[in-house]
Structures are given as structure tokens and as C-alpha cells.
Design an enzyme around this catalytic site. Structure first.
Site, PDB file in Angstrom:
ATOM      1  N   CYS A   2     -10.519   3.263 -34.116  1.00  0.00           N
ATOM      2  CA  CYS A   2      -9.854   3.046 -35.397  1.00  0.00           C
ATOM      3  C   CYS A   2      -8.507   4.056 -35.906  1.00  0.00           C
ATOM      4  O   CYS A   2      -8.950   5.379 -35.591  1.00  0.00           O
ATOM      5  CB  CYS A   2     -10.644   2.997 -36.638  1.00  0.00           C
ATOM      6  N   ARG A  27      -4.614   3.474 -29.678  1.00  0.00           N
ATOM      7  CA  ARG A  27      -5.917   3.660 -29.761  1.00  0.00           C
ATOM      8  C   ARG A  27      -6.790   2.633 -29.421  1.00  0.00           C
ATOM      9  O   ARG A  27      -7.880   2.756 -29.148  1.00  0.00           O
ATOM     10  CB  ARG A  27      -6.035   4.404 -31.054  1.00  0.00           C
ATOM     11  N   TRP A  74     -11.197  -0.880 -34.584  1.00  0.00           N
ATOM     12  CA  TRP A  74     -11.824  -1.277 -33.210  1.00  0.00           C
ATOM     13  C   TRP A  74     -13.325  -1.442 -33.510  1.00  0.00           C
ATOM     14  O   TRP A  74     -13.829  -0.440 -33.961  1.00  0.00           O
ATOM     15  CB  TRP A  74     -11.650  -0.004 -32.304  1.00  0.00           C
ATOM     16  N   ASN A  98     -12.894   5.447 -39.969  1.00  0.00           N
ATOM     17  CA  ASN A  98     -12.937   5.671 -38.423  1.00  0.00           C
ATOM     18  C   ASN A  98     -14.080   6.497 -38.124  1.00  0.00           C
ATOM     19  O   ASN A  98     -14.594   7.485 -38.673  1.00  0.00           O
ATOM     20  CB  ASN A  98     -11.684   6.596 -37.877  1.00  0.00           C
ATOM     21  N   GLY A  99     -15.329   5.765 -37.248  1.00  0.00           N
ATOM     22  CA  GLY A  99     -16.199   6.332 -37.221  1.00  0.00           C
ATOM     23  C   GLY A  99     -17.359   5.497 -37.202  1.00  0.00           C
ATOM     24  O   GLY A  99     -17.397   4.103 -37.241  1.00  0.00           O
ATOM     25  N   GLU A 484     -11.541   6.135  -9.311  1.00  0.00           N
ATOM     26  CA  GLU A 484     -10.351   6.172 -10.246  1.00  0.00           C
ATOM     27  C   GLU A 484      -9.563   4.801 -10.145  1.00  0.00           C
ATOM     28  O   GLU A 484      -9.227   4.034 -11.118  1.00  0.00           O
ATOM     29  CB  GLU A 484      -9.442   7.363 -10.309  1.00  0.00           C
ATOM     30  N   LYS A 488      -9.196   1.736 -12.936  1.00  0.00           N
ATOM     31  CA  LYS A 488      -8.090   1.295 -13.470  1.00  0.00           C
ATOM     32  C   LYS A 488      -7.735   0.056 -13.101  1.00  0.00           C
ATOM     33  O   LYS A 488      -7.496  -0.956 -13.926  1.00  0.00           O
ATOM     34  CB  LYS A 488      -6.593   1.800 -12.532  1.00  0.00           C
ATOM     35  N   GLU A 491     -10.203  -2.283 -15.638  1.00  0.00           N
ATOM     36  CA  GLU A 491      -9.928  -2.080 -17.216  1.00  0.00           C
ATOM     37  C   GLU A 491      -8.784  -2.718 -17.709  1.00  0.00           C
ATOM     38  O   GLU A 491      -8.742  -3.166 -18.787  1.00  0.00           O
ATOM     39  CB  GLU A 491     -10.102  -0.503 -17.590  1.00  0.00           C
ATOM     40  N   HIS A 507     -24.707   1.912   3.466  1.00  0.00           N
ATOM     41  CA  HIS A 507     -25.953   1.824   2.657  1.00  0.00           C
ATOM     42  C   HIS A 507     -26.209   0.870   1.724  1.00  0.00           C
ATOM     43  O   HIS A 507     -26.914   1.166   0.824  1.00  0.00           O
ATOM     44  CB  HIS A 507     -25.917   3.274   2.098  1.00  0.00           C
ATOM     45  N   LYS A 607      -8.690   4.127 -27.239  1.00  0.00           N
ATOM     46  CA  LYS A 607      -7.873   5.018 -26.429  1.00  0.00           C
ATOM     47  C   LYS A 607      -8.674   6.393 -26.686  1.00  0.00           C
ATOM     48  O   LYS A 607      -8.759   7.133 -25.732  1.00  0.00           O
ATOM     49  CB  LYS A 607      -6.354   5.259 -26.777  1.00  0.00           C
TER      50      LYS A 607
HETATM   51  C1  F6R Z   1      -9.353   5.088 -18.521  1.00  0.00           C
HETATM   52  C2  F6R Z   1      -9.599   6.023 -19.537  1.00  0.00           C
HETATM   53  C3  F6R Z   1     -11.009   6.508 -20.181  1.00  0.00           C
HETATM   54  C4  F6R Z   1     -10.708   8.026 -20.546  1.00  0.00           C
HETATM   55  C5  F6R Z   1     -11.945   8.398 -21.305  1.00  0.00           C
HETATM   56  C6  F6R Z   1     -12.104   9.845 -21.711  1.00  0.00           C
HETATM   57  O1  F6R Z   1      -8.177   4.801 -18.075  1.00  0.00           O
HETATM   58  O2  F6R Z   1      -8.513   6.447 -20.333  1.00  0.00           O
HETATM   59  O3  F6R Z   1     -11.819   6.531 -19.023  1.00  0.00           O
HETATM   60  O4  F6R Z   1     -10.408   8.787 -19.542  1.00  0.00           O
HETATM   61  O5  F6R Z   1     -12.473   7.742 -22.154  1.00  0.00           O
HETATM   62  O6  F6R Z   1     -11.161  10.277 -22.719  1.00  0.00           O
HETATM   63  P1  F6R Z   1     -10.613  11.605 -23.058  1.00  0.00           P
HETATM   64  O7  F6R Z   1      -9.760  12.052 -21.810  1.00  0.00           O
HETATM   65  O8  F6R Z   1      -9.645  11.191 -24.188  1.00  0.00           O
HETATM   66  O9  F6R Z   1     -11.767  12.390 -23.289  1.00  0.00           O
END
Ligand code: F6R
Length: 612
Positions: A2, A27, A74, A98-99, A484, A488, A491, A507, A607
């Protein structure tokens, strides 16, 4: 997660609230709303979905109030619909949150028993009723908030607006960040609240951050800060750099594309901060408050992409500095009750510096006597402020929800740390350091070259767009990059994808291989290439569609039919993940764009994950 804004202005604020909310869109959110005072009375406008829907609502039914609060939600408790959208209000108070309020059920029962009617499924609504309840006992707004806050359990940032009070906003922070801004120039005399300095950048760069437990009373006369005990305290006003960053997409269609393309520059900037390039040495831009030579172990924790950066760095710390590394996702580490050694160093990695689980790991490590170092992108974040050493990544604001440039900058910083520790521990000599630094200096140029492969990468990505599922394989430092790459893809395109250590294929996951299964193999020519080639042959023998991300030597070695190939320049083997991240990101990006997905704000994702 949020986003919160509040404006005590001299002109109608609804439009500006929405503008500020747009700067918090990154975010992640699923509904939005604002509240202002019209002729002294609380009025709200809220809409499900994107801010555009709220703008349409406001153009049909404009608001003229000079004071207001706004929110992007959110969803955590209750569906993302208009009813559950913030601000929540009863007759006397409106609140944005927020929270998570952990004890909302028991508070709600008590308030219901005292006659309060709840309209939503959210935990947040309880805050509005709680403050209203305190006001019903005769308290003014400030005293009511002061009485309500200690009754709340959980992590939150809050902003309050009161019916009939056109010169009062109150903000509070416990666990989630909140900033206060002072209007400048034409906005002199205006006051602001925001989840971060970026939201407030169009109005002001004069900012103070609430400390943990603080709450603040804003009037047009200024800000009065209180700590958790209620005592009046001073909080430093700092000049935020946020307005220096252009938060627009430039020539790109999406923030994610812009951020992928910025990588040669920001990785170069980050490396320049940590290297003495002409001397061929690492020069950390801070003093280490511990002796790296005496460290007994490193404990690395992070979430998501930042965790994968840590997984790559484990190879570097173990190889260059001969120090063993224990690494875990922060959300599990905190529940392991891991014994931590004397003279241990805890490293946390976070773009936002606000991720709740990573922050909890940091606190656990601190409580257990570890030296604590944070690799963070937001220098004013909670994690940065609570760590004894901050190793900044200089990626600039990352707006796309999927992390890209923050990841490669995290890798650049971690590589420099590993080399510095290697020197301090006598594992690397001057010559070896100079060679590794030379390899690092070459990275921005190699990343720029990798970006030139975008048309070929786009072709490969279009081929993936019809797949239901994809596998990513890598060995050594390429294994975490396989994880990774898969993250990507899933997501932002919503194609199911898994990353595997290439040697693990037989395996279990080999059972998935058939002609419909794309297998993206990340295989630079390094010491492990022969073994990875064997794995490729195993895939080819079962009809799998192999896409090789590798250099000419790797392609030659592979000697199997490829469904696609992404041509990488030859490079020294240690730091390939920093360059190979570029095609991994672009594959996901182009697959998602081709499929018409919302690349910058993928569904369900936030985010900055400030809840556990
Ligand atoms: C994936 C992504 C998330 C963040 C994770 C940690 O693309 O962005 O997996 O890497 O939520 O976020 P931070 O780095 O802000 O602690």
C-alpha cells in the site's frame, strides 16, 4: 504494498493526491481512494483497479477540499473491491493504512459491542472506529490518536483526516515507513505525508522520516513529532535526492524496459563507487567496524531476487575469501532459531530496505551478536538505518515491480565485498585482485553488448509465449541465475517456470521433458561447460526444446540441435551472472509484452513487501 499520501494544501488537493499516488504505483496495488473535507465534512472517492478509474470518478464528481489523504491498496484482508478500498471512514475520522493490524478481530469485537458498525472485510477499518471511539469519550483528535495507537498490534503506517478539522493531519509509523515533507517555493506553508520521498518529490525535497513508533501532528504551521511514549521529539530534516531522479519511462514502453537498459550505466556507477579503477583495487566506500580476517562465517539472508543475488555471492565469498556462507530466504531463516557464531557477519540484501522478513532477520542477527551489513538500494530505508554498515547499490529508484537493475547492482556490490574480504584474509594477492577488478570493469561494456542482442532475444521470447511451463538450467554461478530467470518469467508472464541446477535434472525434473517443454540453458564457456553439455544432450534425447544462452565456444561444445540461441560475448567466468542477467530479464519481458501482460505491475505482486 500500500501507498500513503497526505496533503495539507492551499489549493484543491484531490488531483495532487492522485499525482502523488501515481508515483507510488510501482509498489503494486489493486484499488485506490482519496478523502478530503468539503465544507468541513469528510468525503471519499474510491475505485477498484487502476488509478485511472479513480481519476474518472473524480472527473465526474470533483472534490474541492484543501486537505486530504490518499491511498493505493494492496489487498491483505478482504477482496480488492471498492468497499474494502481506503480511506476507511466513519462520521468523524478517515484513515489510510499500510501494513497489518494483527489484533483487529479482538478490537472489532469490542468496538461492535460498543455500537460501531463495520462496513468492510479489512483489518484497517478497525483503526478508524478505534479513534472515533476514543473521540466519543470527549478526547480531541490528537489525544484520541495518542490513545488508540498503543492498542494496535502489528506493523503499520497510518494517516488520519478528521471531520471539521481543516488544519490537521496525523501520521503514525510502526514497522512501515512514513515521511513528512515541508512545502517549498510556491507550495510554501503546505505540509505533506508520504510512504516515501519519491511520492513527495513533485512538491518538496525537504523531508523528515518518522522513526519506529513515532507519530506526527501536521498543521499548516509545521510538524510536531512524538515518539512512542508520546514525548515531543525532533526529527532531522534532510534534503531528499528523490526529485533528482526522473520517474518516467523515457523512450521506453515500460519502466522494466527502461531499468533493464539502464544497467550498464548503474552497474558502472556502482562499481565506480567501490573500485579504484586505475589502481586495480577494491576501495570500500565505508570503514568496516570488524576485522574481515577474523570473521568466522557469513550468514546471508534476503527474499526473492535479492536472495538469488545472495546465492551467487556465496560462490564468490567462498571462492575469493575462503569463508563459509550460510544462506537462507529471510522468511524461513527467522524461524530456524539458527545458532550464530562468534565473530560472525550477517549480510542482508534488499532493494527497498523495507522487506519485513529481511528486517526481522537483521534484527535476529543483531540480537545474536553478529556484525551486520546491509546491501540496500534505498539509503533512507529501515534496513539501512538499523544496520551497522550500509553498502549502497546505486541503481536509482526501481519502479518496475520485477527487480532488474537492483539485482545486478547487488551482485556488483557483493562481488566487490568478496574481493575486499579475500584480500583482507590473504586469500587473494594484489595480482589476483587486479585481475578480478579488471573483469569487473569490463562488465558494463559487456552488458551493453548483451542489450544489442535484444531482437534475437525477442524472437526466443515469442517462442516461449505459447508454453505452459519452462525449465531454466545452470551450473555453478549460473545456477542462481537460472532460478532468477525462472522467477522473472513467472512473475510477469504468468508462465510456470522452474530453475534447476543442471546436475539435478536427472534427479527428477527430467520426467517433465517433452517436445512442448522449452529448456533455457544458461551456459557460458567455463569450467563446468562439459557437464552442462551432457545435461543438454539428455534434454535433446527426450525431444526438449533447448534455448542456449551462451557464447560461441559454448555453442560449439554443445553440438545439439537448438530451438534458439542467444549469442553472448566471451568473458571471464566469475562474473557472468551480472551480464547473463540481461538476456534472462529480456526473455521474460518480451514474453510478457507479447502476451499482453501488465509488465510493470503484474497481478498480485507488490514492490515493497512490508508484511510477513
Ligand atoms: C522479484 C522481486 C522480489 C524482490 C523481493 C525482495 O522480481 O522483485 O522477489 O526481490 O520481494 O525485495 P527487496 O529487495 O526490496 O527486499
Amino acid at each position: 504494498m500500500c501507498g500513503i499520501v497526505g496533503i495539507l494544501g492551499a489549493r484543491p488537493v484531490a488531483g495532487e493526491l492522485v499525482e502523488a499516488l501515481k508515483r507510488l504505483e510501482y509498489r503494486g496495488y489493486d484499488s485506490a481512494g482519496v478523502a478530503t473535507l468539503e465544507s468541513g465534512r469528510l468525503i471519499r472517492r474510491r475505485a477498484q483497479g487502476k488509478l485511472r478509474n479513480l481519476e474518472i470518478l473524480l472527473s465526474e464528481a470533483p472534490l474541492k477540499g484543501l486537505i486530504g489523504i490518499g491511498h493505493t491498496r494492496w489487498a491483505t484482508h478482504g477482496r480488492p473491491n471498492e468497499t474494502n478500498a481506503h480511506p476507511h471512514a466513519n462520521g468523524s475520522v478517515a484513515v489510510v493504512h499500510n501494513g497489518i493490524i494483527e489484533n483487529f478481530r479482538e478490537l472489532r469485537e469490542g468496538l461492535r459491542a460498543r455500537g460501531h458498525n463495520f462496513q468492510t472485510e479489512t483489518d484497517s477499518e478497525v483503526v478508524a472506529h478505534l479513534v472515533a471511539d476514543e473521540m466519543q469519550t470527549g478526547k480531541g483528535p490528537v489525544a484520541a490518536v495518542a490513545a488508540a495507537l498503543p492498542q494496535l498490534r502489528g506493523a503499520f503506517a497510518l494517516a488520519f483526516l478528521f471531520d471539521g478539522q481543516d488544519d490537521l493531519l496525523i501520521g503514525a509509523r510502526r514497522g512501515s515507513p512514513l515521511a513528512v515533507g515541508w512545502g517549498e517555493g510556491e507550495q510554501q506553508g503546505e505540509m505533506y505525508l508520504g510512504s516515501d520521498a519519491l511520492a513527495l518529490a513533485p512538491f518538496t525535497s525537504e523531508i523528515a522520516y518518522l522513526e519506529e513508533g513515532d507519530w506526527v501532528v501536521l498543521t499548516r504551521g509545521g510538524a510536531e513529532f512524538h515518539d512512542a511514549s508520546g514525548a515531543i521529539v525532533q526529527r532531522a530534516r534532510v534534503r531528499s535526492q528523490a526529485s533528482a531522479f526522473l520517474v518516467d519511462k523515457g523512450e521506453h514502453r515500460h519502466f522494466m524496459a527502461k531499468e533493464i537498459h539502464e544497467q550498464p550505466e548503474v552497474v558502472g556507477r556502482t562499481l565506480a563507487h567501490y573500485l579504484d579503477m586505475s589502481a586495480g583495487k577494491v576501495r570500500l566506500p565505508f570503514d568496516l567496524p570488524f576485522d574481515a580476517n577474523a570473521l568466522s562465517r557469513i550468514t546471508l539472508t534476503a527474499c526473492g531476487t535479492a536472495y538469488y543475488a545472495g546465492l551467487v555471492a556465496r560462490y564468490w565469498f567462498e571462492r575469493f575469501a575462503r569463508i563459509s556462507v550460510d544462506i537462507d530466504v529471510a522468511s524461513e531463516f527467522r524461524y530456524r532459531e539458527a545458532p550464530l557464531p562468534e565473530r560472525g557477519l550477517a549480510i542482508v540484501v534488499s532493494q527497498s530496505g523495507e522487506t519485513a522478513d529481511t528486517l526481522a532477520s537483521l534484527r535476529y542477527a543483531k540480537d545474536n551478536g553478529q556484525h551486520c551489513l546491509a546491501v540496500v538500494n534505498v539509503p533512507t530505508s529501515t534496513i539501512a538505518r538499523e544496520s551497522s554498515v550500509v553498502a549502497p547499490t546505486l541503481a536509482g529508484p526501481e519502479i518496475g515491480v520485477a527487480s532488474t537493475k537492483a539485482f545486478t547492482c547487488q551482485l556488483a556490490v557483493l562481488a566487490c565485498l568478496a574481493i575486499a574480504f579475500g584480500r583482507a584474509r590473504g586469500v587473494l594477492d594484489e595480482k589476483e585482485e587486479a585481475r578480478l577488478v579488471g573483469d569487473l570493469i569490463a562488465l558494463p561494456g559487456l552488458m551493453a553488448k548483451a542489450l544489442l542482442e535484444e531482437p534475437a532475444i525477442e524472437q526466443v521470447a515469442h517462442g516461449l509465449a505459447h508454453a505452459r511451463s519452462a525449465l531454466y538450467l545452470g551450473r555453478g554461478v549460473s545456477f542462481p541465475l537460472a532460478l532468477e530467470g525462472a522467477l522473472k518469467l513467472k512473475e510477469i508472464s504468468y508462465i510456470h517456470a522452474e530453475g534447476y541446477a543442471a546436475g539435478e535434472l536427472k534427479h527428477g525434473p527430467i520426467a517433465l521433458i517433452d517436445e512442448d517443454m522449452p529448456v533455457i540453458v544458461i551456459a557460458p564457456k567455463d569450467a563446468t561447460i562439459e557437464k552442462t553439455v551432457s545435461n543438454m544432450q539428455e534434454v535433446a534425447a527426450r525431444g526438449g526444446r533447448i534455448v542456449l544462452v551462451g557464447d560461441a565456444a559454448a555453442r560449439e561444445e554443445a553440438a545439439v540441435a537448438l530451438a534458439g540461441a542467444i549469442d553472448m560475448a566471451p568473458m571471464a567466468p566469475d562474473f557472468t551472472p551480472i551480464v547473463y542477467a540481461v538476456p534472462a530479464q529480456l526473455i521474460a519481458y518480451h514474453a510478457a509484452v507479447f502476451m499482453g501482460k501488465d509488465v510493470d505491475q503484474p497481478r498480485n505482486l507488490a514492490k515493497s513487501v512490508t508484511v510477513e
